[in-house]
Design a protein around this motif. Structure first.
Motif, PDB file in Angstrom:
ATOM      1  N   GLN A 106     -14.913   7.064 -31.773  1.00  0.00           N
ATOM      2  CA  GLN A 106     -16.043   6.193 -32.085  1.00  0.00           C
ATOM      3  C   GLN A 106     -15.564   4.754 -32.174  1.00  0.00           C
ATOM      4  O   GLN A 106     -14.412   4.484 -32.513  1.00  0.00           O
ATOM      5  CB  GLN A 106     -16.705   6.585 -33.405  1.00  0.00           C
ATOM      6  CG  GLN A 106     -18.007   5.827 -33.592  1.00  0.00           C
ATOM      7  CD  GLN A 106     -18.557   5.881 -35.001  1.00  0.00           C
ATOM      8  OE1 GLN A 106     -18.124   6.667 -35.819  1.00  0.00           O
ATOM      9  NE2 GLN A 106     -19.508   5.015 -35.267  1.00  0.00           N
ATOM     10  N   VAL A 107     -16.487   3.817 -31.898  1.00  0.00           N
ATOM     11  CA  VAL A 107     -16.182   2.394 -32.009  1.00  0.00           C
ATOM     12  C   VAL A 107     -17.396   1.690 -32.615  1.00  0.00           C
ATOM     13  O   VAL A 107     -18.541   2.086 -32.390  1.00  0.00           O
ATOM     14  CB  VAL A 107     -15.804   1.792 -30.634  1.00  0.00           C
ATOM     15  CG1 VAL A 107     -16.960   1.848 -29.664  1.00  0.00           C
ATOM     16  CG2 VAL A 107     -15.272   0.391 -30.770  1.00  0.00           C
ATOM     17  N   SER A 108     -17.135   0.674 -33.443  1.00  0.00           N
ATOM     18  CA  SER A 108     -18.205  -0.118 -34.048  1.00  0.00           C
ATOM     19  C   SER A 108     -17.795  -1.586 -34.021  1.00  0.00           C
ATOM     20  O   SER A 108     -16.632  -1.914 -34.261  1.00  0.00           O
ATOM     21  CB  SER A 108     -18.459   0.337 -35.491  1.00  0.00           C
ATOM     22  OG  SER A 108     -19.506  -0.418 -36.067  1.00  0.00           O
ATOM     23  N   VAL A 109     -18.766  -2.459 -33.763  1.00  0.00           N
ATOM     24  CA  VAL A 109     -18.484  -3.877 -33.571  1.00  0.00           C
ATOM     25  C   VAL A 109     -19.253  -4.729 -34.577  1.00  0.00           C
ATOM     26  O   VAL A 109     -20.471  -4.596 -34.708  1.00  0.00           O
ATOM     27  CB  VAL A 109     -18.884  -4.318 -32.142  1.00  0.00           C
ATOM     28  CG1 VAL A 109     -18.570  -5.787 -31.920  1.00  0.00           C
ATOM     29  CG2 VAL A 109     -18.192  -3.451 -31.114  1.00  0.00           C
ATOM     30  N   GLY A 110     -18.527  -5.612 -35.280  1.00  0.00           N
ATOM     31  CA  GLY A 110     -19.153  -6.608 -36.148  1.00  0.00           C
ATOM     32  C   GLY A 110     -19.169  -7.943 -35.436  1.00  0.00           C
ATOM     33  O   GLY A 110     -18.971  -8.016 -34.224  1.00  0.00           O
ATOM     34  N   ASP A 111     -19.376  -9.021 -36.173  1.00  0.00           N
ATOM     35  CA  ASP A 111     -19.438 -10.343 -35.549  1.00  0.00           C
ATOM     36  C   ASP A 111     -18.114 -10.740 -34.896  1.00  0.00           C
ATOM     37  O   ASP A 111     -18.101 -11.290 -33.804  1.00  0.00           O
ATOM     38  CB  ASP A 111     -19.835 -11.408 -36.571  1.00  0.00           C
ATOM     39  CG  ASP A 111     -21.335 -11.417 -36.837  1.00  0.00           C
ATOM     40  OD1 ASP A 111     -22.080 -10.720 -36.124  1.00  0.00           O
ATOM     41  OD2 ASP A 111     -21.752 -12.130 -37.765  1.00  0.00           O
ATOM     42  N   THR A 112     -16.994 -10.490 -35.571  1.00  0.00           N
ATOM     43  CA  THR A 112     -15.685 -10.898 -35.030  1.00  0.00           C
ATOM     44  C   THR A 112     -14.645  -9.782 -35.104  1.00  0.00           C
ATOM     45  O   THR A 112     -13.476 -10.027 -34.846  1.00  0.00           O
ATOM     46  CB  THR A 112     -15.139 -12.114 -35.813  1.00  0.00           C
ATOM     47  OG1 THR A 112     -14.964 -11.751 -37.185  1.00  0.00           O
ATOM     48  CG2 THR A 112     -16.065 -13.308 -35.707  1.00  0.00           C
ATOM     49  N   THR A 113     -15.064  -8.565 -35.463  1.00  0.00           N
ATOM     50  CA  THR A 113     -14.127  -7.463 -35.679  1.00  0.00           C
ATOM     51  C   THR A 113     -14.624  -6.191 -35.000  1.00  0.00           C
ATOM     52  O   THR A 113     -15.812  -5.904 -35.012  1.00  0.00           O
ATOM     53  CB  THR A 113     -13.967  -7.182 -37.186  1.00  0.00           C
ATOM     54  OG1 THR A 113     -13.637  -8.397 -37.850  1.00  0.00           O
ATOM     55  CG2 THR A 113     -12.882  -6.167 -37.453  1.00  0.00           C
ATOM     56  N   VAL A 114     -13.692  -5.424 -34.437  1.00  0.00           N
ATOM     57  CA  VAL A 114     -13.989  -4.113 -33.861  1.00  0.00           C
ATOM     58  C   VAL A 114     -13.176  -3.072 -34.617  1.00  0.00           C
ATOM     59  O   VAL A 114     -11.973  -3.260 -34.839  1.00  0.00           O
ATOM     60  CB  VAL A 114     -13.622  -4.046 -32.362  1.00  0.00           C
ATOM     61  CG1 VAL A 114     -13.843  -2.646 -31.812  1.00  0.00           C
ATOM     62  CG2 VAL A 114     -14.407  -5.068 -31.576  1.00  0.00           C
ATOM     63  N   TRP A 115     -13.816  -1.981 -35.032  1.00  0.00           N
ATOM     64  CA  TRP A 115     -13.144  -0.841 -35.652  1.00  0.00           C
ATOM     65  C   TRP A 115     -13.324   0.355 -34.720  1.00  0.00           C
ATOM     66  O   TRP A 115     -14.440   0.655 -34.294  1.00  0.00           O
ATOM     67  CB  TRP A 115     -13.765  -0.512 -37.002  1.00  0.00           C
ATOM     68  CG  TRP A 115     -13.386  -1.432 -38.110  1.00  0.00           C
ATOM     69  CD1 TRP A 115     -13.745  -2.742 -38.252  1.00  0.00           C
ATOM     70  CD2 TRP A 115     -12.594  -1.110 -39.248  1.00  0.00           C
ATOM     71  NE1 TRP A 115     -13.225  -3.258 -39.409  1.00  0.00           N
ATOM     72  CE2 TRP A 115     -12.520  -2.273 -40.045  1.00  0.00           C
ATOM     73  CE3 TRP A 115     -11.953   0.043 -39.691  1.00  0.00           C
ATOM     74  CZ2 TRP A 115     -11.830  -2.321 -41.245  1.00  0.00           C
ATOM     75  CZ3 TRP A 115     -11.270   0.009 -40.885  1.00  0.00           C
ATOM     76  CH2 TRP A 115     -11.194  -1.163 -41.653  1.00  0.00           C
ATOM     77  N   ALA A 116     -12.236   1.036 -34.408  1.00  0.00           N
ATOM     78  CA  ALA A 116     -12.278   2.254 -33.609  1.00  0.00           C
ATOM     79  C   ALA A 116     -11.679   3.386 -34.428  1.00  0.00           C
ATOM     80  O   ALA A 116     -10.714   3.182 -35.165  1.00  0.00           O
ATOM     81  CB  ALA A 116     -11.487   2.058 -32.314  1.00  0.00           C
ATOM     82  N   VAL A 117     -12.249   4.580 -34.315  1.00  0.00           N
ATOM     83  CA  VAL A 117     -11.744   5.767 -35.004  1.00  0.00           C
ATOM     84  C   VAL A 117     -11.029   6.632 -33.978  1.00  0.00           C
ATOM     85  O   VAL A 117     -11.605   6.971 -32.939  1.00  0.00           O
ATOM     86  CB  VAL A 117     -12.884   6.573 -35.654  1.00  0.00           C
ATOM     87  CG1 VAL A 117     -12.322   7.764 -36.408  1.00  0.00           C
ATOM     88  CG2 VAL A 117     -13.715   5.692 -36.572  1.00  0.00           C
ATOM     89  N   THR A 118      -9.778   6.992 -34.270  1.00  0.00           N
ATOM     90  CA  THR A 118      -9.000   7.818 -33.355  1.00  0.00           C
ATOM     91  C   THR A 118      -9.269   9.302 -33.602  1.00  0.00           C
ATOM     92  O   THR A 118      -9.765   9.694 -34.662  1.00  0.00           O
ATOM     93  CB  THR A 118      -7.489   7.558 -33.507  1.00  0.00           C
ATOM     94  OG1 THR A 118      -7.073   8.031 -34.792  1.00  0.00           O
ATOM     95  CG2 THR A 118      -7.164   6.084 -33.354  1.00  0.00           C
ATOM     96  N   LYS A 119      -8.919  10.118 -32.638  1.00  0.00           N
ATOM     97  CA  LYS A 119      -9.087  11.571 -32.772  1.00  0.00           C
ATOM     98  C   LYS A 119      -8.219  12.147 -33.880  1.00  0.00           C
ATOM     99  O   LYS A 119      -8.535  13.190 -34.435  1.00  0.00           O
ATOM    100  CB  LYS A 119      -8.784  12.258 -31.445  1.00  0.00           C
ATOM    101  CG  LYS A 119      -9.839  11.993 -30.401  1.00  0.00           C
ATOM    102  CD  LYS A 119      -9.515  12.704 -29.107  1.00  0.00           C
ATOM    103  CE  LYS A 119     -10.575  12.401 -28.064  1.00  0.00           C
ATOM    104  NZ  LYS A 119     -10.268  13.013 -26.780  1.00  0.00           N
ATOM    105  N   ASP A 120      -7.125  11.456 -34.227  1.00  0.00           N
ATOM    106  CA  ASP A 120      -6.272  11.933 -35.326  1.00  0.00           C
ATOM    107  C   ASP A 120      -6.619  11.252 -36.648  1.00  0.00           C
ATOM    108  O   ASP A 120      -5.816  11.190 -37.569  1.00  0.00           O
ATOM    109  CB  ASP A 120      -4.791  11.805 -34.980  1.00  0.00           C
ATOM    110  CG  ASP A 120      -4.360  10.372 -34.699  1.00  0.00           C
ATOM    111  OD1 ASP A 120      -5.228   9.490 -34.571  1.00  0.00           O
ATOM    112  OD2 ASP A 120      -3.145  10.143 -34.614  1.00  0.00           O
ATOM    113  N   ASN A 121      -7.848  10.727 -36.740  1.00  0.00           N
ATOM    114  CA  ASN A 121      -8.420  10.248 -37.998  1.00  0.00           C
ATOM    115  C   ASN A 121      -7.761   8.992 -38.556  1.00  0.00           C
ATOM    116  O   ASN A 121      -7.566   8.863 -39.752  1.00  0.00           O
ATOM    117  CB  ASN A 121      -8.404  11.369 -39.038  1.00  0.00           C
ATOM    118  CG  ASN A 121      -9.549  11.258 -39.998  1.00  0.00           C
ATOM    119  OD1 ASN A 121     -10.670  10.987 -39.589  1.00  0.00           O
ATOM    120  ND2 ASN A 121      -9.292  11.439 -41.264  1.00  0.00           N
TER     121      ASN A 121
END
Length: 130
Positions: free
Chosen positions: A20-35
């Motif tokens: 999964q990936v989520s995007v804010g104004d200046t930051t991206v967070w991605a979740v890996t398969k290994d948590n």
């Protein structure tokens, strides 16, 4: 950034292992398969590649869903329905300081300028300010 999706102008940001990936104004967070989380900050929307990817463990359980808000705060649900937010996370400090559990049980959370919204396993939508 290298590989492209055929015919669409997309560029590869992370090669594999992302669920999964989520995007804010200046930051991206991605979740890996290994948590684990991969965090990229200092993006400006003008072709900036931002800072290098940083890694952060999800030390509370298996991530079901995450959403980063416009101010850089990340909210997460785990597979047990527990809800967490990253304290201290903001555009200037995307990793924050610690995970804090928030009351309630949700299967999904979404954060934006209009607050924090959540969906229960019974398909009921809830809203929260902060």
């Amino acid at each position: 950034f290298g590989k492209r999706l055929k015919g669409s102008g997309w560029k590869t940001a992370l090669d594999s292992g992302i669920k999964q990936v989520s995007v804010g104004d200046t930051t991206v967070w991605a979740v890996t398969k290994d948590n684990k989380f991969k965090i990229k900050s200092q993006l400006n929307g003008n072709g900036s590649n931002g800072n290098d990817w940083l890694q952060l463990d999800a030390d509370f359980g298996e991530v079901q869903n995450c959403s980063v808000g416009p101010n850089g705060v990340i909210w997460v649900t785990d597979t047990r329905g527990k809800v967490f937010r990253r304290m201290g996370a903001k555009a200037t400090n995307p990793m924050g300081t610690k995970w804090q559990q928030v009351d309630g049980e949700l299967s999904m959370v979404s954060v934006g300028h209009s607050g924090v919204w959540g969906l229960t396993s019974d398909q009921v939508v809830f809203y929260r300010e902060g």
